[in-house]
Design a protein around this motif. Structure first.
Motif, mmCIF file in Angstrom:
data_model
loop_
_atom_site.group_PDB
_atom_site.id
_atom_site.type_symbol
_atom_site.label_atom_id
_atom_site.label_comp_id
_atom_site.label_asym_id
_atom_site.label_seq_id
_atom_site.Cartn_x
_atom_site.Cartn_y
_atom_site.Cartn_z
ATOM 1 N N GLY A 271 0.790 -1.229 0.000
ATOM 2 C CA GLY A 271 0.000 0.000 0.000
ATOM 3 C C GLY A 271 0.818 1.272 0.000
ATOM 4 O O GLY A 271 0.300 2.334 0.321
ATOM 5 N N SER A 272 2.091 1.183 -0.376
ATOM 6 C CA SER A 272 2.929 2.386 -0.357
ATOM 7 C C SER A 272 3.930 2.371 -1.513
ATOM 8 O O SER A 272 3.891 1.512 -2.379
ATOM 9 C CB SER A 272 3.667 2.484 0.979
ATOM 10 O OG SER A 272 4.570 1.404 1.126
ATOM 11 N N ASP A 273 4.830 3.338 -1.486
ATOM 12 C CA ASP A 273 5.847 3.448 -2.527
ATOM 13 C C ASP A 273 6.949 2.428 -2.261
ATOM 14 O O ASP A 273 7.647 2.489 -1.257
ATOM 15 C CB ASP A 273 6.429 4.864 -2.550
ATOM 16 C CG ASP A 273 7.269 5.125 -3.792
ATOM 17 O OD1 ASP A 273 7.936 4.174 -4.277
ATOM 18 O OD2 ASP A 273 7.264 6.258 -4.281
ATOM 19 N N ALA A 274 7.099 1.493 -3.176
ATOM 20 C CA ALA A 274 8.074 0.407 -3.036
ATOM 21 C C ALA A 274 9.260 0.572 -3.969
ATOM 22 O O ALA A 274 10.020 -0.374 -4.175
ATOM 23 C CB ALA A 274 7.386 -0.926 -3.314
ATOM 24 N N THR A 275 9.454 1.775 -4.524
ATOM 25 C CA THR A 275 10.514 1.987 -5.497
ATOM 26 C C THR A 275 11.879 1.602 -4.946
ATOM 27 O O THR A 275 12.638 0.881 -5.595
ATOM 28 C CB THR A 275 10.528 3.458 -5.975
ATOM 29 O OG1 THR A 275 9.236 3.777 -6.516
ATOM 30 C CG2 THR A 275 11.586 3.677 -7.027
#
Length: 129
Positions: free
Chosen positions: A96-100
């Motif tokens: 549910g978040s930025d996994a970059t």
């Protein structure tokens, strides 16, 4: 002598792991079977693929049975991949978040960039990047 035996054992273990991982990724289909080549995201979301999502919308998809990740400003639904992820539950770390940052880690081979378009569902709204 002992060190070379350890390296040989390590080599065998790595080879077994790679063969196991590759065999799980290679799915054989009979030649007379028609395979639907549409990406998984297109099958699940239809015409909704390509829409814009806020970070708040993405953050509500943070469970094993409903997992979205943001990678370089694009939103992906990896729900169907959770059980196949070679790193186990590590994929849930960024649920549910930025996994970059996690996605670009050294643990991922270059071919993952070829795999993720199948899970693409849209883009992160620029105001929420």
């Amino acid at each position: 002598m002992m060190l070379s035996a350890l390296f040989a054992l390590l080599g065998v273990l790595v080879a077994v792991y790679l063969l196991f991982f590759y065999s799980r990724r290679t799915r054989r289909t009979p030649s007379n079977l028609v395979v639907d080549s549409a990406p998984k995201s297109r099958k699940r979301f239809g015409n909704r693929v390509g829409q814009k999502f806020t970070l708040a919308e993405v953050s509500s998809h943070n469970r094993r049975d409903d997992l979205w990740l943001v990678i370089e400003g694009k939103v992906y639904d990896f729900t169907s991949f959770v059980e196949d992820h070679p790193g186990g539950d590590a994929i849930l770390r960024y649920a549910g978040s930025d996994a970059t940052v996690g996605f670009k880690g050294p643990q991922h081979p270059a071919r993952v960039w070829d795999m993720i378009p199948d899970y693409f569902i849209g883009e992160l709204e620029s105001s929420s990047k």
